[in-house]
Design an enzyme around this catalytic site. Structure first.
Site, PDB file in Angstrom:
ATOM      1  N   GLU A 115      39.098  57.709  28.883  1.00  0.00           N
ATOM      2  CA  GLU A 115      38.731  57.325  30.256  1.00  0.00           C
ATOM      3  C   GLU A 115      39.267  58.317  31.288  1.00  0.00           C
ATOM      4  O   GLU A 115      39.364  57.996  32.478  1.00  0.00           O
ATOM      5  CB  GLU A 115      39.245  55.911  30.586  1.00  0.00           C
ATOM      6  CG  GLU A 115      38.807  54.815  29.624  1.00  0.00           C
ATOM      7  CD  GLU A 115      37.299  54.547  29.591  1.00  0.00           C
ATOM      8  OE1 GLU A 115      36.546  55.202  30.317  1.00  0.00           O
ATOM      9  OE2 GLU A 115      36.897  53.666  28.793  1.00  0.00           O
ATOM     10  N   HIS A 139      44.418  51.001  33.667  1.00  0.00           N
ATOM     11  CA  HIS A 139      43.308  50.275  33.041  1.00  0.00           C
ATOM     12  C   HIS A 139      43.864  49.405  31.916  1.00  0.00           C
ATOM     13  O   HIS A 139      44.625  49.889  31.079  1.00  0.00           O
ATOM     14  CB  HIS A 139      42.282  51.268  32.481  1.00  0.00           C
ATOM     15  CG  HIS A 139      41.244  50.647  31.604  1.00  0.00           C
ATOM     16  ND1 HIS A 139      40.392  49.640  32.023  1.00  0.00           N
ATOM     17  CD2 HIS A 139      40.909  50.879  30.310  1.00  0.00           C
ATOM     18  CE1 HIS A 139      39.591  49.299  31.034  1.00  0.00           C
ATOM     19  NE2 HIS A 139      39.883  50.018  29.972  1.00  0.00           N
ATOM     20  N   HIS A 141      43.096  45.458  29.446  1.00  0.00           N
ATOM     21  CA  HIS A 141      42.110  44.498  28.927  1.00  0.00           C
ATOM     22  C   HIS A 141      42.658  43.073  29.018  1.00  0.00           C
ATOM     23  O   HIS A 141      42.884  42.427  27.984  1.00  0.00           O
ATOM     24  CB  HIS A 141      41.782  44.821  27.455  1.00  0.00           C
ATOM     25  CG  HIS A 141      41.120  46.141  27.221  1.00  0.00           C
ATOM     26  ND1 HIS A 141      40.915  46.663  25.955  1.00  0.00           N
ATOM     27  CD2 HIS A 141      40.586  47.043  28.088  1.00  0.00           C
ATOM     28  CE1 HIS A 141      40.291  47.842  26.056  1.00  0.00           C
ATOM     29  NE2 HIS A 141      40.097  48.098  27.340  1.00  0.00           N
ATOM     30  N   GLU A 169      48.628  33.597  47.506  1.00  0.00           N
ATOM     31  CA  GLU A 169      49.107  34.973  47.686  1.00  0.00           C
ATOM     32  C   GLU A 169      47.992  36.009  47.518  1.00  0.00           C
ATOM     33  O   GLU A 169      48.117  37.141  47.999  1.00  0.00           O
ATOM     34  CB  GLU A 169      50.227  35.279  46.685  1.00  0.00           C
ATOM     35  CG  GLU A 169      49.754  35.298  45.241  1.00  0.00           C
ATOM     36  CD  GLU A 169      50.800  35.823  44.251  1.00  0.00           C
ATOM     37  OE1 GLU A 169      50.789  35.344  43.115  1.00  0.00           O
ATOM     38  OE2 GLU A 169      51.609  36.682  44.606  1.00  0.00           O
ATOM     39  N   HIS A 210      34.825  43.981  29.597  1.00  0.00           N
ATOM     40  CA  HIS A 210      35.685  45.080  29.124  1.00  0.00           C
ATOM     41  C   HIS A 210      37.110  44.988  29.679  1.00  0.00           C
ATOM     42  O   HIS A 210      38.053  44.880  28.905  1.00  0.00           O
ATOM     43  CB  HIS A 210      35.030  46.426  29.490  1.00  0.00           C
ATOM     44  CG  HIS A 210      35.804  47.616  28.997  1.00  0.00           C
ATOM     45  ND1 HIS A 210      35.207  48.763  28.559  1.00  0.00           N
ATOM     46  CD2 HIS A 210      37.134  47.843  28.886  1.00  0.00           C
ATOM     47  CE1 HIS A 210      36.133  49.632  28.171  1.00  0.00           C
ATOM     48  NE2 HIS A 210      37.314  49.098  28.375  1.00  0.00           N
TER      49      HIS A 210
END
Ligand code: 13P
Ligand code: ZN
Length: 274
Positions: A115, A139, A141, A169, A210
């Protein structure tokens, strides 16, 4: 100074391990990058040993000459603190912003995360819109956020509003909202372009079916942002598991009151009547 003794590297490793402990990084899932400061590069320069230039797979001219700490492709977050030299690397971007070279780490071979185009295109946008303050792209999952991409409409409005409603919040932590990328093939330039467009407006982008990308100024803020969004998603999953109809919730006027007292501005496009 040894790379592994540097404070920014320690912070990177701790964040990766915190993500692992949250259960957000099965196998090699997820990736992390940090745009190094000039003093970071200076502090570790005697250990840097540049390799061959390789194509990034996209063009990031505004990152020319910058150095990044970045996890390796196929490497496990679980192993970041156990075998750091094998799990991540320092890369340098060339003068055109089209190639990178590994200057430290990945001692057993390999390359930066698949990525990398998304990470670097997000960094390029965030460096510009934050006036250079944002340095971390993350990133992961996280399961609850991913679960919601099967049941909520895949729009910025639906995700922002539903996740704001689940914890008071939230609108304070991510007042600009959340962007959503429909399902796309990961790992390439196309998904990087779509994600970086969202990063113009938001600090959070969700990839349908994803995972999630977050951007922030430092490791704590970026991890805290991912954690807050995922916690809110967990609450929504619990609520939806009990009922399709909330008996009571936070209303648009309540959000407006909150915005006033907490000095945040909440875009009206997310405060629609349902
Ligand atoms: P990498 O192992 O290449 O970083 O890929 C993991 C991932 O989450 C892809 O989206
Ligand atoms: Zn992923």
């Amino acid at each position: 100074m040894k790379v592994l003794d540097a404070e920014f590297v320690q912070g990177f490793m701790r964040m990766a391990d915190d993500g692992w402990n949250q259960g957000w990084h099965e196998r090699n899932g997820g990736n992390l990058s940090y745009r190094m400061k000039a003093e970071d590069v200076d502090a570790v320069k005697e250990e840097l040993c540049p390799g061959e230039w390789k194509p990034i797979g996209t063009s990031v001219p505004d990152l020319a000459g910058e150095y990044f700490l970045v996890t390796g492709s196929g490497k496990y977050f679980r192993n970041v603190i156990i075998k750091p030299e094998d799990s991540f690397c320092i890369i340098e971007v060339d003068e055109k912003g089209e190639n990178y070279r590994i200057c430290w780490g990945l001692v057993n071979g390999g390359r930066p995360t698949s990525e990398l185009p998304s990470h670097l295109m997000n960094h390029e946008v965030k460096k510009r819109v934050s006036g250079g303050k944002h340095r971390v792209i993350y990133h992961a999952h996280p399961a609850n956020t991913i679960a919601l991409t099967f049941v909520l409409p895949l729009t910025d409005e639906a995700f922002t509003r539903e996740l704001w409603e689940m914890a008071t919040e939230c609108p304070v932590v991510f007042p600009d909202g959340i962007g959503v990328v429909p399902w796309m093939v990961p790992g390439g330039r196309e998904i990087a372009v779509e994600t970086s467009k969202l990063m113009e407006k938001y600090d959070v982008a969700i990839w349908a079916h994803h995972g999630m990308f977050c951007s922030g100024e430092d490791f704590d803020l970026t991890f805290g942002l991912m954690h807050t969004v995922e916690k809110s998603a967990e609450i929504l999953v619990k609520v939806l598991s009990m009922t399709q109809n909330k008996r009571q919730t936070i209303t648009p006027d309540m959000f407006r009151d909150l915005a006033k007292d907490f000095h945040v501005s909440l875009p009206e496009k997310f405060l629609f009547e349902k």
